[in-house]
Design a protein around this motif. Structure first.
Motif, mmCIF file in Angstrom:
data_model
loop_
_atom_site.group_PDB
_atom_site.id
_atom_site.type_symbol
_atom_site.label_atom_id
_atom_site.label_comp_id
_atom_site.label_asym_id
_atom_site.label_seq_id
_atom_site.Cartn_x
_atom_site.Cartn_y
_atom_site.Cartn_z
ATOM 1 N N VAL A 70 0.844 -1.187 0.000
ATOM 2 C CA VAL A 70 0.000 0.000 0.000
ATOM 3 C C VAL A 70 0.887 1.248 0.000
ATOM 4 O O VAL A 70 1.923 1.296 0.683
ATOM 5 C CB VAL A 70 -0.923 -0.004 1.237
ATOM 6 N N LEU A 71 0.468 2.243 -0.785
ATOM 7 C CA LEU A 71 1.304 3.432 -0.948
ATOM 8 C C LEU A 71 1.704 4.059 0.385
ATOM 9 O O LEU A 71 2.843 4.497 0.553
ATOM 10 C CB LEU A 71 0.569 4.479 -1.796
ATOM 11 N N SER A 72 0.766 4.114 1.324
ATOM 12 C CA SER A 72 1.060 4.759 2.604
ATOM 13 C C SER A 72 2.114 4.013 3.413
ATOM 14 O O SER A 72 2.687 4.573 4.355
ATOM 15 C CB SER A 72 -0.226 4.900 3.438
ATOM 16 N N ASP A 73 2.395 2.755 3.061
ATOM 17 C CA ASP A 73 3.423 1.980 3.769
ATOM 18 C C ASP A 73 4.811 2.160 3.167
ATOM 19 O O ASP A 73 5.793 1.659 3.717
ATOM 20 C CB ASP A 73 3.062 0.490 3.751
ATOM 21 N N TRP A 74 4.885 2.845 2.035
ATOM 22 C CA TRP A 74 6.180 3.075 1.401
ATOM 23 C C TRP A 74 6.863 4.291 2.022
ATOM 24 O O TRP A 74 6.272 5.369 2.098
ATOM 25 C CB TRP A 74 6.001 3.355 -0.085
ATOM 26 N N PRO A 75 8.131 4.190 2.414
ATOM 27 C CA PRO A 75 8.894 5.411 2.711
ATOM 28 C C PRO A 75 8.987 6.260 1.450
ATOM 29 O O PRO A 75 9.104 5.732 0.339
ATOM 30 C CB PRO A 75 10.271 4.879 3.134
ATOM 31 N N ALA A 76 8.939 7.571 1.617
ATOM 32 C CA ALA A 76 8.871 8.461 0.459
ATOM 33 C C ALA A 76 10.045 8.259 -0.486
ATOM 34 O O ALA A 76 9.879 8.240 -1.717
ATOM 35 C CB ALA A 76 8.810 9.909 0.934
ATOM 36 N N GLN A 77 11.240 8.104 0.050
ATOM 37 C CA GLN A 77 12.401 7.964 -0.824
ATOM 38 C C GLN A 77 12.356 6.647 -1.591
ATOM 39 O O GLN A 77 12.656 6.605 -2.786
ATOM 40 C CB GLN A 77 13.692 8.053 -0.002
ATOM 41 N N ALA A 78 11.970 5.577 -0.924
ATOM 42 C CA ALA A 78 11.882 4.284 -1.603
ATOM 43 C C ALA A 78 10.815 4.306 -2.686
ATOM 44 O O ALA A 78 11.002 3.735 -3.774
ATOM 45 C CB ALA A 78 11.580 3.181 -0.583
ATOM 46 N N LEU A 79 9.676 4.967 -2.412
ATOM 47 C CA LEU A 79 8.623 5.065 -3.420
ATOM 48 C C LEU A 79 9.109 5.843 -4.629
ATOM 49 O O LEU A 79 8.809 5.488 -5.777
ATOM 50 C CB LEU A 79 7.381 5.729 -2.820
ATOM 51 N N ALA A 80 9.889 6.911 -4.412
ATOM 52 C CA ALA A 80 10.402 7.701 -5.525
ATOM 53 C C ALA A 80 11.385 6.907 -6.377
ATOM 54 O O ALA A 80 11.546 7.196 -7.568
ATOM 55 C CB ALA A 80 11.066 8.972 -5.004
ATOM 56 N N CYS A 81 12.031 5.919 -5.804
ATOM 57 C CA CYS A 81 12.910 5.049 -6.589
ATOM 58 C C CYS A 81 12.108 4.027 -7.376
ATOM 59 O O CYS A 81 12.597 3.502 -8.387
ATOM 60 C CB CYS A 81 13.888 4.327 -5.672
#
Length: 258
Positions: A70-81
């Motif tokens: 789920v998107l909310s479980d992603w750290p922002a930096q990891a999601l941006a990668c």
């Protein structure tokens, strides 16, 4: 062995901004290799939906997952990668060189207070080369034409090197040769395992490139599926708001206003 999770998945998603409902009950998947063209009339919510899929706007209901998380479980930096998002209109409030603008795409991969290294610069140069901008590195982005600036924005996204690309009208301001260059590059990325979702207004270019369509009809209604299911006059007419007639050229369908 179980199949890998989709790069992007939505479950019973509802996205609304103001009085515009982009989708309701939206169950959708993007797997590695998918090239999805998003089509619909102006104001139907295409950009709003794409921003919600990127995690930049909240949904009213349901969930968005990237690679099963789920998107909310992603750290922002990891999601941006993992996922990249291209906005409609690049903004340049401050002067910067083209190379500096493209190197912004490498920031998710850098540690705190770290500077770009040789590998980052090589990726940025390769992205500029892919967009036909070799030799532009020292140009001020504020001096570029609209089409050149759009290609710089795409190059920054390529330098980011995500697995999932969410592109909001990437062909805006581009001449025909540049449009084909961009589409062919993202087709190549999909063939090597990326997933691409692209908002488009040129119907026939979208059909030339995509292997799947997402049609937004308005008031939360939508349809998604392979080209063989949706590349027909009736659903496209409904999505684009004008009667269309299909002709065949070199064995492929082309749609013209009826």
């Amino acid at each position: 062995m179980s199949a890998p999770a989709p790069l992007l998945e939505t479950r019973n998603l509802e996205v609304q901004i103001g009085r515009t409902i982009a989708v309701r009950g939206f169950d959708f998947r993007v797997a590695a290799g998918d090239r999805v063209a998003v089509l619909g009339c102006n104001g139907v919510g295409k950009s709003t939906l794409l921003a919600a899929l990127a995690g930049l706007l909240p949904a009213q209901n349901g969930a968005v997952l990237c690679s099963g998380r789920v998107l909310s479980d992603w750290p922002a930096q990891a999601l941006a990668c993992h996922r990249g998002w291209l906005a409609q209109n690049p903004d340049d409030p401050f002067a910067a060189s083209v190379l500096e603008a493209v190197l912004v795409g490498r920031h998710p991969w850098l540690g705190r207070f770290a500077w770009e290294g040789a590998e980052d610069r090589a990726l940025a140069s390769a992205a500029l080369q892919a967009m036909g901008l070799a030799g532009f590195e020292v140009r001020n982005v504020q001096t570029l034409s609209g089409g050149e600036r759009q290609r710089v924005a795409i190059a920054a996204l390529l330098a980011q090197s995500p697995q999932l690309y969410l592109l909001d009208e990437p062909l805006s301001h581009l001449d025909l040769a540049s449009q084909i260059r961009v589409l062919e590059h993202f087709q190549g990325l999909a063939e090597t395992g990326a997933g691409v979702v692209l908002v488009a207004h040129d119907l026939n270019l979208a059909l030339r490139w995509a292997n799947r369509l997402l049609l937004l009809y308005g008031n939360g209604e939508w349809a998604a599926g392979p080209l063989s299911d949706l590349a027909h006059a009736e659903p496209l007419t409904r999505a684009l708001g004008h009667p269309l007639r299909q002709i065949v050229s070199a064995g492929s369908p082309i749609f013209v206003p009826a």
